[in-house]
Design a protein around this motif. Sequence first.
Motif, PDB file in Angstrom:
ATOM      1  N   LYS A 207      14.049  14.812  25.791  1.00  0.00           N
ATOM      2  CA  LYS A 207      13.010  15.092  24.798  1.00  0.00           C
ATOM      3  C   LYS A 207      11.875  14.066  24.857  1.00  0.00           C
ATOM      4  O   LYS A 207      10.728  14.374  24.532  1.00  0.00           O
ATOM      5  CB  LYS A 207      13.618  15.115  23.400  1.00  0.00           C
ATOM      6  N   SER A 208      12.208  12.839  25.266  1.00  0.00           N
ATOM      7  CA  SER A 208      11.211  11.768  25.302  1.00  0.00           C
ATOM      8  C   SER A 208      11.211  11.078  26.654  1.00  0.00           C
ATOM      9  O   SER A 208      12.252  11.012  27.321  1.00  0.00           O
ATOM     10  CB  SER A 208      11.496  10.725  24.214  1.00  0.00           C
ATOM     11  N   PRO A 209      10.070  10.516  27.053  1.00  0.00           N
ATOM     12  CA  PRO A 209      10.026   9.728  28.290  1.00  0.00           C
ATOM     13  C   PRO A 209      10.628   8.351  28.052  1.00  0.00           C
ATOM     14  O   PRO A 209      10.872   7.953  26.895  1.00  0.00           O
ATOM     15  CB  PRO A 209       8.523   9.623  28.572  1.00  0.00           C
ATOM     16  N   LEU A 210      10.861   7.611  29.116  1.00  0.00           N
ATOM     17  CA  LEU A 210      11.343   6.247  28.967  1.00  0.00           C
ATOM     18  C   LEU A 210      10.294   5.425  28.225  1.00  0.00           C
ATOM     19  O   LEU A 210       9.092   5.591  28.451  1.00  0.00           O
ATOM     20  CB  LEU A 210      11.604   5.628  30.343  1.00  0.00           C
ATOM     21  N   PRO A 211      10.711   4.543  27.323  1.00  0.00           N
ATOM     22  CA  PRO A 211       9.739   3.735  26.575  1.00  0.00           C
ATOM     23  C   PRO A 211       9.000   2.763  27.481  1.00  0.00           C
ATOM     24  O   PRO A 211       9.537   2.285  28.480  1.00  0.00           O
ATOM     25  CB  PRO A 211      10.614   2.993  25.556  1.00  0.00           C
ATOM     26  N   THR A 212       7.771   2.474  27.124  1.00  0.00           N
ATOM     27  CA  THR A 212       6.976   1.521  27.886  1.00  0.00           C
ATOM     28  C   THR A 212       7.464   0.108  27.605  1.00  0.00           C
ATOM     29  O   THR A 212       8.239  -0.135  26.668  1.00  0.00           O
ATOM     30  CB  THR A 212       5.499   1.620  27.501  1.00  0.00           C
ATOM     31  N   ALA A 213       6.983  -0.836  28.397  1.00  0.00           N
ATOM     32  CA  ALA A 213       7.359  -2.241  28.194  1.00  0.00           C
ATOM     33  C   ALA A 213       6.946  -2.712  26.805  1.00  0.00           C
ATOM     34  O   ALA A 213       7.700  -3.433  26.131  1.00  0.00           O
ATOM     35  CB  ALA A 213       6.726  -3.110  29.276  1.00  0.00           C
ATOM     36  N   ALA A 214       5.762  -2.320  26.370  1.00  0.00           N
ATOM     37  CA  ALA A 214       5.284  -2.725  25.043  1.00  0.00           C
ATOM     38  C   ALA A 214       6.146  -2.127  23.937  1.00  0.00           C
ATOM     39  O   ALA A 214       6.464  -2.802  22.950  1.00  0.00           O
ATOM     40  CB  ALA A 214       3.828  -2.299  24.864  1.00  0.00           C
ATOM     41  N   GLU A 215       6.537  -0.869  24.091  1.00  0.00           N
ATOM     42  CA  GLU A 215       7.387  -0.215  23.094  1.00  0.00           C
ATOM     43  C   GLU A 215       8.761  -0.881  23.033  1.00  0.00           C
ATOM     44  O   GLU A 215       9.323  -1.077  21.947  1.00  0.00           O
ATOM     45  CB  GLU A 215       7.538   1.266  23.429  1.00  0.00           C
ATOM     46  N   ARG A 216       9.282  -1.249  24.187  1.00  0.00           N
ATOM     47  CA  ARG A 216      10.582  -1.921  24.222  1.00  0.00           C
ATOM     48  C   ARG A 216      10.507  -3.273  23.522  1.00  0.00           C
ATOM     49  O   ARG A 216      11.379  -3.624  22.729  1.00  0.00           O
ATOM     50  CB  ARG A 216      11.036  -2.103  25.673  1.00  0.00           C
ATOM     51  N   GLN A 217       9.468  -4.024  23.826  1.00  0.00           N
ATOM     52  CA  GLN A 217       9.320  -5.354  23.241  1.00  0.00           C
ATOM     53  C   GLN A 217       9.215  -5.282  21.722  1.00  0.00           C
ATOM     54  O   GLN A 217       9.849  -6.065  21.007  1.00  0.00           O
ATOM     55  CB  GLN A 217       8.072  -6.024  23.831  1.00  0.00           C
ATOM     56  N   GLU A 218       8.441  -4.338  21.216  1.00  0.00           N
ATOM     57  CA  GLU A 218       8.278  -4.188  19.779  1.00  0.00           C
ATOM     58  C   GLU A 218       9.591  -3.796  19.114  1.00  0.00           C
ATOM     59  O   GLU A 218       9.961  -4.335  18.061  1.00  0.00           O
ATOM     60  CB  GLU A 218       7.202  -3.136  19.484  1.00  0.00           C
ATOM     61  N   HIS A 219      10.305  -2.865  19.728  1.00  0.00           N
ATOM     62  CA  HIS A 219      11.581  -2.402  19.159  1.00  0.00           C
ATOM     63  C   HIS A 219      12.616  -3.519  19.155  1.00  0.00           C
ATOM     64  O   HIS A 219      13.326  -3.718  18.159  1.00  0.00           O
ATOM     65  CB  HIS A 219      12.098  -1.209  19.960  1.00  0.00           C
ATOM     66  N   ILE A 220      12.700  -4.272  20.245  1.00  0.00           N
ATOM     67  CA  ILE A 220      13.669  -5.370  20.328  1.00  0.00           C
ATOM     68  C   ILE A 220      13.381  -6.414  19.247  1.00  0.00           C
ATOM     69  O   ILE A 220      14.305  -6.912  18.591  1.00  0.00           O
ATOM     70  CB  ILE A 220      13.630  -6.011  21.733  1.00  0.00           C
ATOM     71  N   ALA A 221      12.117  -6.738  19.050  1.00  0.00           N
ATOM     72  CA  ALA A 221      11.748  -7.723  18.030  1.00  0.00           C
ATOM     73  C   ALA A 221      12.164  -7.248  16.641  1.00  0.00           C
ATOM     74  O   ALA A 221      12.673  -8.038  15.824  1.00  0.00           O
ATOM     75  CB  ALA A 221      10.242  -7.979  18.078  1.00  0.00           C
ATOM     76  N   GLU A 222      11.977  -5.968  16.362  1.00  0.00           N
ATOM     77  CA  GLU A 222      12.368  -5.419  15.063  1.00  0.00           C
ATOM     78  C   GLU A 222      13.880  -5.487  14.873  1.00  0.00           C
ATOM     79  O   GLU A 222      14.375  -5.847  13.793  1.00  0.00           O
ATOM     80  CB  GLU A 222      11.893  -3.973  14.942  1.00  0.00           C
ATOM     81  N   VAL A 223      14.618  -5.139  15.923  1.00  0.00           N
ATOM     82  CA  VAL A 223      16.084  -5.161  15.839  1.00  0.00           C
ATOM     83  C   VAL A 223      16.595  -6.584  15.622  1.00  0.00           C
ATOM     84  O   VAL A 223      17.487  -6.823  14.792  1.00  0.00           O
ATOM     85  CB  VAL A 223      16.700  -4.549  17.113  1.00  0.00           C
ATOM     86  N   VAL A 224      16.037  -7.541  16.348  1.00  0.00           N
ATOM     87  CA  VAL A 224      16.461  -8.936  16.188  1.00  0.00           C
ATOM     88  C   VAL A 224      16.170  -9.423  14.774  1.00  0.00           C
ATOM     89  O   VAL A 224      16.992 -10.111  14.161  1.00  0.00           O
ATOM     90  CB  VAL A 224      15.781  -9.831  17.244  1.00  0.00           C
ATOM     91  N   ASP A 225      15.018  -9.043  14.232  1.00  0.00           N
ATOM     92  CA  ASP A 225      14.698  -9.411  12.846  1.00  0.00           C
ATOM     93  C   ASP A 225      15.738  -8.852  11.870  1.00  0.00           C
ATOM     94  O   ASP A 225      16.213  -9.565  10.975  1.00  0.00           O
ATOM     95  CB  ASP A 225      13.310  -8.883  12.461  1.00  0.00           C
ATOM     96  N   ILE A 226      16.047  -7.588  12.022  1.00  0.00           N
ATOM     97  CA  ILE A 226      17.047  -6.948  11.146  1.00  0.00           C
ATOM     98  C   ILE A 226      18.398  -7.646  11.273  1.00  0.00           C
ATOM     99  O   ILE A 226      19.072  -7.938  10.281  1.00  0.00           O
ATOM    100  CB  ILE A 226      17.173  -5.455  11.490  1.00  0.00           C
ATOM    101  N   PHE A 227      18.803  -7.927  12.501  1.00  0.00           N
ATOM    102  CA  PHE A 227      20.108  -8.534  12.760  1.00  0.00           C
ATOM    103  C   PHE A 227      20.181  -9.937  12.151  1.00  0.00           C
ATOM    104  O   PHE A 227      21.189 -10.305  11.534  1.00  0.00           O
ATOM    105  CB  PHE A 227      20.352  -8.595  14.262  1.00  0.00           C
ATOM    106  N   LEU A 228      19.122 -10.708  12.316  1.00  0.00           N
ATOM    107  CA  LEU A 228      19.117 -12.063  11.769  1.00  0.00           C
ATOM    108  C   LEU A 228      19.117 -12.058  10.244  1.00  0.00           C
ATOM    109  O   LEU A 228      19.732 -12.927   9.608  1.00  0.00           O
ATOM    110  CB  LEU A 228      17.911 -12.832  12.299  1.00  0.00           C
ATOM    111  N   LYS A 229      18.434 -11.108   9.631  1.00  0.00           N
ATOM    112  CA  LYS A 229      18.448 -11.010   8.174  1.00  0.00           C
ATOM    113  C   LYS A 229      19.856 -10.683   7.666  1.00  0.00           C
ATOM    114  O   LYS A 229      20.264 -11.125   6.591  1.00  0.00           O
ATOM    115  CB  LYS A 229      17.467  -9.944   7.710  1.00  0.00           C
ATOM    116  N   ALA A 230      20.595  -9.912   8.455  1.00  0.00           N
ATOM    117  CA  ALA A 230      21.952  -9.530   8.054  1.00  0.00           C
ATOM    118  C   ALA A 230      22.952 -10.666   8.254  1.00  0.00           C
ATOM    119  O   ALA A 230      23.901 -10.806   7.469  1.00  0.00           O
ATOM    120  CB  ALA A 230      22.397  -8.302   8.844  1.00  0.00           C
TER     121      ALA A 230
END
Length: 219
Positions: free
Chosen positions: A185-208
């Motif tokens: 359904k979707s193409p592979l994410p771009t490098a910029a999209e990956r970087q943004e998503h990883i940063a968000e996940v790390v933020d969520i994980f550290l808050k938890a």
Amino acid sequence: MNFLPHRPAAPGRPKDPEKRAAILEAAMRLFPERGYDGVSMDVIAQAAGVSKLTVYSHFEDKESLFAAAVTTCCEDLLPHGVFEPVTGQAVREALTTIGRSFTDLIMDERAIKLHQIMVAQAGQKPRLTDIFYAAGPKRTLDEMESFLRQAQATGALEVANPAHAAAHFFCLLKGIRHMSVLVGKSPLPTAAERQEHIAEVVDIFLKAFAPTARSGGAR
């Protein structure tokens, strides 16, 4: 659980590591392209430029070769060293490095195709899916659990259940995008999209899991 019983090497000339590497490279290319049933040891031998006897001298059967191909694919993009603590490295940086490597792995075209193959085989060849799970997802979860246990021991994180936290981290990284890519359904994410998503996940994980007794430990 070890799905591939170890057998002592047969006496004879030492095995050629270059030929083994060529066999693995052929397997990592052919299994995703043709599927498990579409690949034979003869085809792999021909692609690797070796004899079928040479293939069997390195790998007992097609299942063991498939397991080695999955393991090698994972180790190429998500090596053991990624999970090893580095002196002076902030936990945020370590999590970001792990997240980047894991995302590169799950969004690799070979890994996507292998995942699709396993979904198609589910229920039909349980041993094959067991091999895939042990060589790929389970190994990654075990490595992450070990990393989190060390972070807990040093006070960098507060993780009551490292096994559960490891699974949560990787599920967050996969998100809905991975499923969308798997079903086309979707193409592979771009490098910029990956970087943004990883940063968000790390933020969520550290808050938890940020330590409450020490300020700044998870920064």
